[in-house]
Motif scaffolding. Structure first.
Motif, short mmCIF file in Angstrom:
data_model
loop_
_atom_site.label_atom_id
_atom_site.label_comp_id
_atom_site.label_asym_id
_atom_site.label_seq_id
_atom_site.Cartn_x
_atom_site.Cartn_y
_atom_site.Cartn_z
N TYR A 169 -4.18 -2.96 -6.36
CA TYR A 169 -2.87 -2.79 -6.49
C TYR A 169 -2.34 -2.24 -4.71
O TYR A 169 -1.45 -2.65 -4.54
N ASN B 167 -1.47 -5.37 -2.46
CA ASN B 167 -0.39 -6.05 -2.46
C ASN B 167 0.84 -5.15 -1.85
O ASN B 167 2.07 -5.90 -1.70
N GLN C 28 -2.49 4.10 -9.76
CA GLN C 28 -1.41 3.33 -9.02
C GLN C 28 -0.27 3.77 -8.99
O GLN C 28 0.34 3.86 -7.63
#
Length: 294
Positions: A49, A52, A265
């Motif tokens: 994560y 990105n 996340q």
């Protein structure tokens, strides 16, 4: 996308294997700091994560992973030296954010106490300022196996204590990795554990007031070794800190199940990408419990 691999020379003393994941659309770079006995592979889930959103820097300590062939391992490396290495990498890669896991929090906070001007925020996961009874018992037993270089027994110890909430696949990987380390890696960890067991606290409280970086502490609800309760002691010593509890998770957080990964996340990205908050402030964990528990 594969990372750019480089061996970075640190002040002519250490050579450190690094992996740089470039995100063409990212404006910020984050560096990840491993826990003990770990390599860059330990951040595989977290990387999914982070890459990105940011450029991401991973590295192996001089005694570990792909850094091992480039260093002599004559003496154990202190946590102060690990902090020096981290500060050098922060400058080399022009890093904005920092994230550490477990014992990597010691080097991370020692580095932050030197007020690196580039670092805007930091996330410290599975770390506590206290050596509580479960942690002391784990370390004292681990010290025996480390001294003997008994990797098989050490692997079983890790999986039955801090790793007890891991899925069976990860426990097998953990055991295979820990039981096959080089002798100098056991010596390195033995030196560190021996040091912290003879201190009042493995985190040097007197240096904490120097930390100006906003911090987010992330701990698992069921982690009895670095517990969500113990970590709140930091609120009395730090200028700007927040806390997040990952529900239904132990020490290894996003490695344990998908929902813990989603919670981690959300907590990390909400903090890192949210507005900067200054002044002495204590944020309750509930403000960052965005994801439901299983």
């Amino acid at each position: 996308m594969k990372p750019a691999i480089a061996v970075v020379d640190i002040h002519g003393t250490y050579k450190v294997h690094t992996e740089f994941y470039r995100n063409p659309s990212a404006r910020k770079t984050i560096i990840l700091v491993n826990g003990s006995l770990a390599t860059t592979a330990a951040f595989a889930h977290t990387l999914k994560y982070l890459r990105n959103q940011f450029n991401v820097v991973l590295y192996d300590q001089p005694y570990a992973g792909q850094s091992k062939p480039h260093n002599d391992h004559l003496q154990p490396i202190s946590k102060e030296n690990e902090a020096t290495i981290l500060l050098a990498l922060i400058e080399h890669f022009r890093v904005h954010y920092l994230m550490s896991f477990s014992w990597g929090g010691v080097a991370a906070m020692l580095a932050l106490a030197q007020c690196p001007t580039r670092i805007e925020k930091a996330v410290i996961t599975s770390f506590s300022p206290l050596l509580n009874e479960p942690m002391i018992d784990y370390l004292e037993r681990g010290l025996i196996y480390l001294h003997a270089g008994a990797g098989d027994e050490l692997g079983h110890l890790v999986n039955s204590t801090i790793g007890k909430h891991l899925p069976s696949l990860f426990k097998r990987y953990n055991h295979r990795h820990i039981s096959s380390l080089a002798r100098h890696e056991y010596r390195q960890m033995h030196a560190h554990v021996h040091q912290v067991l003879h201190m009042d606290a493995h985190c040097q409280m007197k240096c904490l007031s120097a930390i100006e970086t906003p911090l987010l502490f992330v701990n698992g609800e069921h982690d009895e070794y670095t517990s969500p309760t113990d970590v709140r002691l930091f609120a009395h010593h730090l200028n700007d800190c927040q806390f997040s509890i990952i529900r239904n998770a132990g020490h290894f957080l996003d490695m344990e199940h998908k929902n813990a990964w989603l919670q981690g996340q959300t907590a990390a990205l909400s903090f890192l990408q949210g507005p900067a908050v200054s002044s002495r402030r204590y944020h309750r964990a509930a403000e960052f419990q965005h994801a439901p528990a299983l």
